[in-house]
Write a protein that holds these residues in place. Structure first.
Motif, PDB file in Angstrom:
ATOM      1  N   GLU A 104       4.123 -41.670  69.605  1.00  0.00           N
ATOM      2  CA  GLU A 104       3.278 -41.279  68.480  1.00  0.00           C
ATOM      3  C   GLU A 104       3.962 -40.300  67.537  1.00  0.00           C
ATOM      4  O   GLU A 104       3.442 -40.012  66.474  1.00  0.00           O
ATOM      5  N   ARG A 105       5.113 -39.771  67.910  1.00  0.00           N
ATOM      6  CA  ARG A 105       5.788 -38.769  67.082  1.00  0.00           C
ATOM      7  C   ARG A 105       6.329 -39.398  65.806  1.00  0.00           C
ATOM      8  O   ARG A 105       6.825 -40.518  65.815  1.00  0.00           O
ATOM      9  N   PRO A 106       6.277 -38.658  64.704  1.00  0.00           N
ATOM     10  CA  PRO A 106       6.871 -39.155  63.466  1.00  0.00           C
ATOM     11  C   PRO A 106       8.377 -39.357  63.630  1.00  0.00           C
ATOM     12  O   PRO A 106       9.067 -38.522  64.230  1.00  0.00           O
TER      13      PRO A 106
ATOM     14  N   LEU B 208       9.469 -44.572  57.434  1.00  0.00           N
ATOM     15  CA  LEU B 208       8.756 -43.415  57.976  1.00  0.00           C
ATOM     16  C   LEU B 208       7.739 -43.977  58.964  1.00  0.00           C
ATOM     17  O   LEU B 208       6.817 -44.688  58.567  1.00  0.00           O
TER      18      LEU B 208
ATOM     19  N   ASN C  80       4.921 -43.502  62.043  1.00  0.00           N
ATOM     20  CA  ASN C  80       3.930 -42.619  62.670  1.00  0.00           C
ATOM     21  C   ASN C  80       3.663 -41.337  61.897  1.00  0.00           C
ATOM     22  O   ASN C  80       3.263 -40.328  62.484  1.00  0.00           O
ATOM     23  N   PHE C  81       3.895 -41.339  60.595  1.00  0.00           N
ATOM     24  CA  PHE C  81       3.544 -40.179  59.776  1.00  0.00           C
ATOM     25  C   PHE C  81       2.064 -40.267  59.433  1.00  0.00           C
ATOM     26  O   PHE C  81       1.554 -41.348  59.139  1.00  0.00           O
TER      27      PHE C  81
ATOM     28  N   VAL D 121       2.409 -41.435  51.916  1.00  0.00           N
ATOM     29  CA  VAL D 121       2.261 -42.255  53.117  1.00  0.00           C
ATOM     30  C   VAL D 121       0.829 -42.765  53.156  1.00  0.00           C
ATOM     31  O   VAL D 121      -0.115 -41.974  53.135  1.00  0.00           O
TER      32      VAL D 121
ATOM     33  N   GLU E  66       0.884 -46.683  58.626  1.00  0.00           N
ATOM     34  CA  GLU E  66       1.589 -46.175  59.799  1.00  0.00           C
ATOM     35  C   GLU E  66       3.099 -46.342  59.660  1.00  0.00           C
ATOM     36  O   GLU E  66       3.878 -45.598  60.235  1.00  0.00           O
ATOM     37  N   ARG E  67       3.515 -47.359  58.890  1.00  0.00           N
ATOM     38  CA  ARG E  67       4.939 -47.590  58.620  1.00  0.00           C
ATOM     39  C   ARG E  67       5.118 -47.676  57.113  1.00  0.00           C
ATOM     40  O   ARG E  67       4.678 -48.622  56.478  1.00  0.00           O
TER      41      ARG E  67
ATOM     42  N   HIS F 194       6.532 -33.477  55.422  1.00  0.00           N
ATOM     43  CA  HIS F 194       5.167 -33.973  55.227  1.00  0.00           C
ATOM     44  C   HIS F 194       4.247 -32.766  55.256  1.00  0.00           C
ATOM     45  O   HIS F 194       4.299 -31.964  56.177  1.00  0.00           O
TER      46      HIS F 194
ATOM     47  N   ILE G 213       5.167 -31.104  59.412  1.00  0.00           N
ATOM     48  CA  ILE G 213       6.221 -31.977  59.916  1.00  0.00           C
ATOM     49  C   ILE G 213       7.436 -31.910  59.001  1.00  0.00           C
ATOM     50  O   ILE G 213       7.327 -32.130  57.792  1.00  0.00           O
TER      51      ILE G 213
END
Length: 86
Positions: free
Chosen positions: A14-16, A29, A31-32, A52, A55-56, A73, A79
């Motif tokens: 789940e991490r960016p 990018l 999981n941002f 964003v 999810e992608r 972010h 982030i």
């Protein structure tokens, strides 16, 4: 009474993430969270902005010179990820 909460860090999946890193231009990018993203050069100047919405998300940094950048972010967790542009 004072209540203190601890938020669990996201799991590895789940991490960016930025991919590929290093890159020659186009970066995914992953999981941002939704929101504004900026790319910052070594001098601290914002050289690219994006939003964003999925999810992608993909950004194109082909026009930027080679160097080390930070993708930031604006979230509550703040982030910031390093990115190498070849």
């Amino acid at each position: 009474p004072l209540l203190v909460g601890v938020e669990s860090p996201p799991s590895f999946e789940e991490r960016p993430l930025l991919a590929p890193d290093p890159t020659t231009g186009v970066v995914a990018l992953l999981n941002f969270p939704k929101g504004a993203v900026c790319v910052i050069d070594p001098r601290g100047a914002i050289v690219h902005r994006a939003v964003v919405e999925r999810e992608r998300e993909v950004i194109d940094l082909t026009a930027l010179p080679a160097g080390i950048y930070v993708v930031r972010h604006e979230t509550r967790r703040g982030i910031s990820l390093p990115l190498v542009k070849l």
